[in-house]
Design an enzyme around this catalytic site. Structure first.
Site, PDB file in Angstrom:
ATOM      1  N   LYS A  16      72.554  46.778 -61.897  1.00 61.20           N
ATOM      2  CA  LYS A  16      73.369  46.600 -61.425  1.00 61.20           C
ATOM      3  C   LYS A  16      73.661  45.360 -59.984  1.00 61.20           C
ATOM      4  CE  LYS A  16      73.657  50.415 -59.485  1.00 61.20           C
ATOM      5  NZ  LYS A  16      72.548  51.346 -59.645  1.00 61.20           N
ATOM      6  N   ARG A  91      78.609  57.065 -54.007  1.00 55.30           N
ATOM      7  CA  ARG A  91      77.813  57.729 -54.751  1.00 55.30           C
ATOM      8  C   ARG A  91      77.800  59.035 -54.742  1.00 55.30           C
ATOM      9  NH1 ARG A  91      71.394  54.808 -55.450  1.00 55.30           N
ATOM     10  NH2 ARG A  91      72.890  52.415 -54.579  1.00 55.30           N
ATOM     11  N   ARG A 130      60.062  46.640 -62.655  1.00 53.21           N
ATOM     12  CA  ARG A 130      60.224  45.402 -61.224  1.00 53.21           C
ATOM     13  C   ARG A 130      60.223  44.878 -60.420  1.00 53.21           C
ATOM     14  NH1 ARG A 130      66.351  47.864 -58.279  1.00 53.21           N
ATOM     15  NH2 ARG A 130      64.877  50.054 -57.394  1.00 53.21           N
ATOM     16  N   ARG A 163      58.594  47.544 -54.709  1.00 60.34           N
ATOM     17  CA  ARG A 163      59.986  48.594 -54.098  1.00 60.34           C
ATOM     18  C   ARG A 163      58.949  50.145 -53.489  1.00 60.34           C
ATOM     19  NH1 ARG A 163      66.352  48.705 -55.229  1.00 60.34           N
ATOM     20  NH2 ARG A 163      65.915  51.150 -54.824  1.00 60.34           N
ATOM     21  N   ARG A 174      65.234  60.176 -58.467  1.00 59.62           N
ATOM     22  CA  ARG A 174      66.398  59.790 -58.066  1.00 59.62           C
ATOM     23  C   ARG A 174      67.275  59.523 -58.890  1.00 59.62           C
ATOM     24  NH1 ARG A 174      64.086  53.500 -57.393  1.00 59.62           N
ATOM     25  NH2 ARG A 174      66.051  52.812 -57.558  1.00 59.62           N
TER      26      ARG A 174
HETATM   27  P1  AP5 Z   1      68.572  45.996 -61.096  1.00 60.58           P
HETATM   28  O1  AP5 Z   1      69.485  45.017 -61.514  1.00 60.58           O
HETATM   29  O2  AP5 Z   1      67.825  45.885 -60.173  1.00 60.58           O
HETATM   30  O3  AP5 Z   1      69.620  47.746 -61.056  1.00 60.58           O
HETATM   31  P2  AP5 Z   1      70.333  48.087 -59.888  1.00 60.58           P
HETATM   32  O4  AP5 Z   1      71.026  48.993 -60.853  1.00 60.58           O
HETATM   33  O5  AP5 Z   1      70.328  47.671 -59.176  1.00 60.58           O
HETATM   34  O6  AP5 Z   1      68.879  49.336 -59.582  1.00 60.58           O
HETATM   35  P3  AP5 Z   1      68.129  50.139 -58.196  1.00 60.58           P
HETATM   36  O7  AP5 Z   1      67.522  50.308 -58.322  1.00 60.58           O
HETATM   37  O8  AP5 Z   1      68.381  48.731 -57.149  1.00 60.58           O
HETATM   38  O9  AP5 Z   1      69.743  50.920 -58.100  1.00 60.58           O
HETATM   39  P4  AP5 Z   1      70.170  51.973 -57.555  1.00 60.58           P
HETATM   40  O10 AP5 Z   1      71.316  52.584 -57.401  1.00 60.58           O
HETATM   41  O11 AP5 Z   1      68.909  53.287 -57.016  1.00 60.58           O
HETATM   42  O12 AP5 Z   1      69.197  51.847 -55.857  1.00 60.58           O
HETATM   43  P5  AP5 Z   1      69.828  51.268 -54.728  1.00 60.58           P
HETATM   44  O13 AP5 Z   1      68.649  50.281 -53.765  1.00 60.58           O
HETATM   45  O14 AP5 Z   1      71.237  51.203 -54.653  1.00 60.58           O
HETATM   46  O15 AP5 Z   1      67.684  46.197 -61.986  1.00 60.58           O
HETATM   47  C1  AP5 Z   1      66.192  46.475 -62.363  1.00 60.58           C
HETATM   48  C2  AP5 Z   1      65.196  46.300 -63.389  1.00 60.58           C
HETATM   49  O16 AP5 Z   1      65.750  45.729 -64.642  1.00 60.58           O
HETATM   50  C3  AP5 Z   1      64.879  45.236 -63.225  1.00 60.58           C
HETATM   51  O17 AP5 Z   1      63.844  44.618 -62.638  1.00 60.58           O
HETATM   52  C4  AP5 Z   1      65.696  43.923 -63.338  1.00 60.58           C
HETATM   53  O18 AP5 Z   1      65.120  42.459 -63.914  1.00 60.58           O
HETATM   54  C5  AP5 Z   1      65.830  44.839 -65.409  1.00 60.58           C
HETATM   55  N1  AP5 Z   1      67.451  44.537 -65.895  1.00 60.58           N
HETATM   56  C6  AP5 Z   1      68.109  44.384 -65.807  1.00 60.58           C
HETATM   57  N2  AP5 Z   1      69.178  44.345 -66.872  1.00 60.58           N
HETATM   58  C7  AP5 Z   1      68.421  44.542 -67.160  1.00 60.58           C
HETATM   59  C8  AP5 Z   1      69.034  44.265 -68.726  1.00 60.58           C
HETATM   60  N3  AP5 Z   1      70.413  44.322 -69.592  1.00 60.58           N
HETATM   61  N4  AP5 Z   1      67.986  44.097 -69.757  1.00 60.58           N
HETATM   62  C9  AP5 Z   1      66.229  44.348 -69.447  1.00 60.58           C
HETATM   63  N5  AP5 Z   1      65.609  44.639 -68.129  1.00 60.58           N
HETATM   64  C10 AP5 Z   1      66.958  44.103 -67.252  1.00 60.58           C
HETATM   65  O19 AP5 Z   1      69.759  52.382 -53.663  1.00 60.58           O
HETATM   66  C11 AP5 Z   1      68.415  52.722 -53.356  1.00 60.58           C
HETATM   67  C12 AP5 Z   1      68.387  54.213 -52.186  1.00 60.58           C
HETATM   68  O20 AP5 Z   1      68.949  53.582 -51.410  1.00 60.58           O
HETATM   69  C13 AP5 Z   1      68.675  55.050 -52.887  1.00 60.58           C
HETATM   70  O21 AP5 Z   1      67.970  55.912 -53.197  1.00 60.58           O
HETATM   71  C14 AP5 Z   1      69.249  56.122 -51.704  1.00 60.58           C
HETATM   72  O22 AP5 Z   1      68.256  56.681 -50.507  1.00 60.58           O
HETATM   73  C15 AP5 Z   1      69.581  54.728 -50.991  1.00 60.58           C
HETATM   74  N6  AP5 Z   1      71.519  54.060 -50.856  1.00 60.58           N
HETATM   75  C16 AP5 Z   1      71.722  53.246 -51.495  1.00 60.58           C
HETATM   76  N7  AP5 Z   1      73.271  53.264 -51.063  1.00 60.58           N
HETATM   77  C17 AP5 Z   1      73.684  54.548 -51.169  1.00 60.58           C
HETATM   78  C18 AP5 Z   1      74.846  55.395 -51.294  1.00 60.58           C
HETATM   79  N8  AP5 Z   1      75.948  55.290 -51.077  1.00 60.58           N
HETATM   80  N9  AP5 Z   1      74.811  56.216 -50.318  1.00 60.58           N
HETATM   81  C19 AP5 Z   1      73.841  57.004 -50.286  1.00 60.58           C
HETATM   82  N10 AP5 Z   1      72.109  56.711 -50.398  1.00 60.58           N
HETATM   83  C20 AP5 Z   1      72.221  55.479 -50.554  1.00 60.58           C
END
Ligand code: AP5
Length: 226
Positions: A16, A91, A130, A163, A174
Site C-alpha cells: 500500500k 481498518r 523492509r 520498523r 498484525r
Molecule cells: P509496503 O509498501 O511498505 O507495504 P504496506 O502495505 O504499506 O505495509 P505496512 O506494513 O506499512 O502496512 P500496515 O498496514 O501494517 O502498517 P501501517 O504503517 O499502516 O511494502 C512492504 C515491503 O514490501 C517493502 O519493503 C517494499 O519495498 C516491498 N514491496 C512492496 N511491493 C512489493 C512487490 N510488489 N513485490 C515485492 N516487494 C514489494 O500501520 C502500522 C500500525 O499503526 C498498525 O499496526 C496499527 O497499530 C496502527 N494503525 C495504522 N492505521 C490504523 C487504523 N486505521 N486503525 C487503527 N490502528 C492503525
C-alpha cells in the site's frame, strides 16, 4: 470525475505504501497514511503518539476513536477538496462507518476502494526485509527493491531503519489483527460496489500498471454515467 476519493486496503506489507507514493505522484492528491501519521506523532511525543505507541509496538490496532478524528480533520481540509488517497484507514467496520458519515456530512462519497492483496507468506517475506526511511517513510526492500547505498534513502538521503513492528512475532500478530478486524471491510465495500481488486503479488511496476488500468476504468464508468 470531479473528485477522486480513494482508499487503499490490504494486509500489512501488501504494498500500500509503495503504491501510495506512486499514486500520489501520478494523481497529485493528498496522501494520508495513518501508519505514517501515527509514527510521526510517536516521534514528536504528542498525546496521540503517547496513546498509540503501546498498541503499535504490540501490532494491535489503536482504538477507533483515537484515529477517526485525525483522519476526519484532514478530509475536511481545503487541500483535500479535489480528493484524497487514504492508506491504512479505515481498518475496522466502525472506522468505515465513521468515514462514510464524515463524507456524507460534507456532501461527498468514496470513489473507490483499491484492495491490494498478498498472501501471509508473501507478507512475512516482504516485511522481514523492509527498510524504512526515518524522515519521510520511503520504503525499500533488501532483495525486492534495494536502495543504491545500504541504509541510506535514495529519495532524501536520510537513514533507513527496520520498523519496530517488523519483527516476525509482531508481523504475525498484525496479520491476525488484519484477518479478524480489517478483512470484513472487503465484503462491506464489495456490497457497495466500491471494491476494485488488485493482485499485489506481482512486481511493483506491474501492480502500479494494474492500479492505473483500474483507475482508467473507473473514469470511463463515471464519464458514461454523466
Ligand atoms: P509496503 O509498501 O511498505 O507495504 P504496506 O502495505 O504499506 O505495509 P505496512 O506494513 O506499512 O502496512 P500496515 O498496514 O501494517 O502498517 P501501517 O504503517 O499502516 O511494502 C512492504 C515491503 O514490501 C517493502 O519493503 C517494499 O519495498 C516491498 N514491496 C512492496 N511491493 C512489493 C512487490 N510488489 N513485490 C515485492 N516487494 C514489494 O500501520 C502500522 C500500525 O499503526 C498498525 O499496526 C496499527 O497499530 C496502527 N494503525 C495504522 N492505521 C490504523 C487504523 N486505521 N486503525 C487503527 N490502528 C492503525
Amino acid at each position: 470525475m470531479t473528485e477522486l476519493n480513494l482508499v487503499l486496503l490490504g494486509p500489512p506489507g501488501s504494498g500500500k505504501g509503495t503504491q501510495g507514493e506512486r499514486l500520489q505522484a501520478d494523481l497529485r492528491l493528498p496522501y494520508y497514511a495513518t501508519g505514517d501519521i501515527l509514527r510521526a506523532a510517536v516521534r514528536d511525543g504528542t498525546e496521540l503518539g503517547k496513546t498509540a505507541k503501546e498498541y503499535m509496538d504490540r501490532g494491535d490496532l489503536v482504538p477507533d476513536e483515537v484515529i477517526v478524528g485525525a483522519i476526519a480533520e484532514r478530509i475536511d481540509s481545503s487541500e483535500a477538496a479535489d480528493g484524497f488517497i487514504l492508506d491504512g484507514f479505515p481498518r475496522t467496520v466502525p472506522q468505515a462507518e465513521a468515514l462514510a458519515a464524515k463524507l456524507a456530512e460534507l456532501g461527498r462519497e468514496l470513489t473507490a476502494v483499491l484492495m491490494i492483496d498478498a498472501s501471509d507468506d508473501e507478507v512475512m517475506r516482504r516485511l522481514g526485509g523492509r527498510r524504512t526511511c526515518v524522515e519521510n517513510g520511503h520504503v525499500f526492500h533488501i532483495d525486492f527493491n534495494p536502495p543504491k547505498s545500504e541504509d541510506v534513502c535514495d529519495v532524501d538521503g536520510s537513514e533507513l531503519t527496520v520498523r519496530d513492528d517488523d519483527k516476525p512475532d509482531v508481523i504475525r500478530h498484525r496479520l491476525e489483527q488484519y484477518h479478524e478486524k480489517t478483512e470484513p471491510l472487503i465484503d462491506f465495500y464489495d456490497r457497495q460496489s466500491l471494491l476494485r481488486r488488485i493482485d499485489g503479488s506481482a512486481e511493483p511496476d506491474a501492480v502500479a500498471d494494474e492500479l492505473r488500468r483500474s483507475l482508467a476504468t473507473l473514469k470511463l464508468e463515471a464519464d458514461e454515467a454523466i
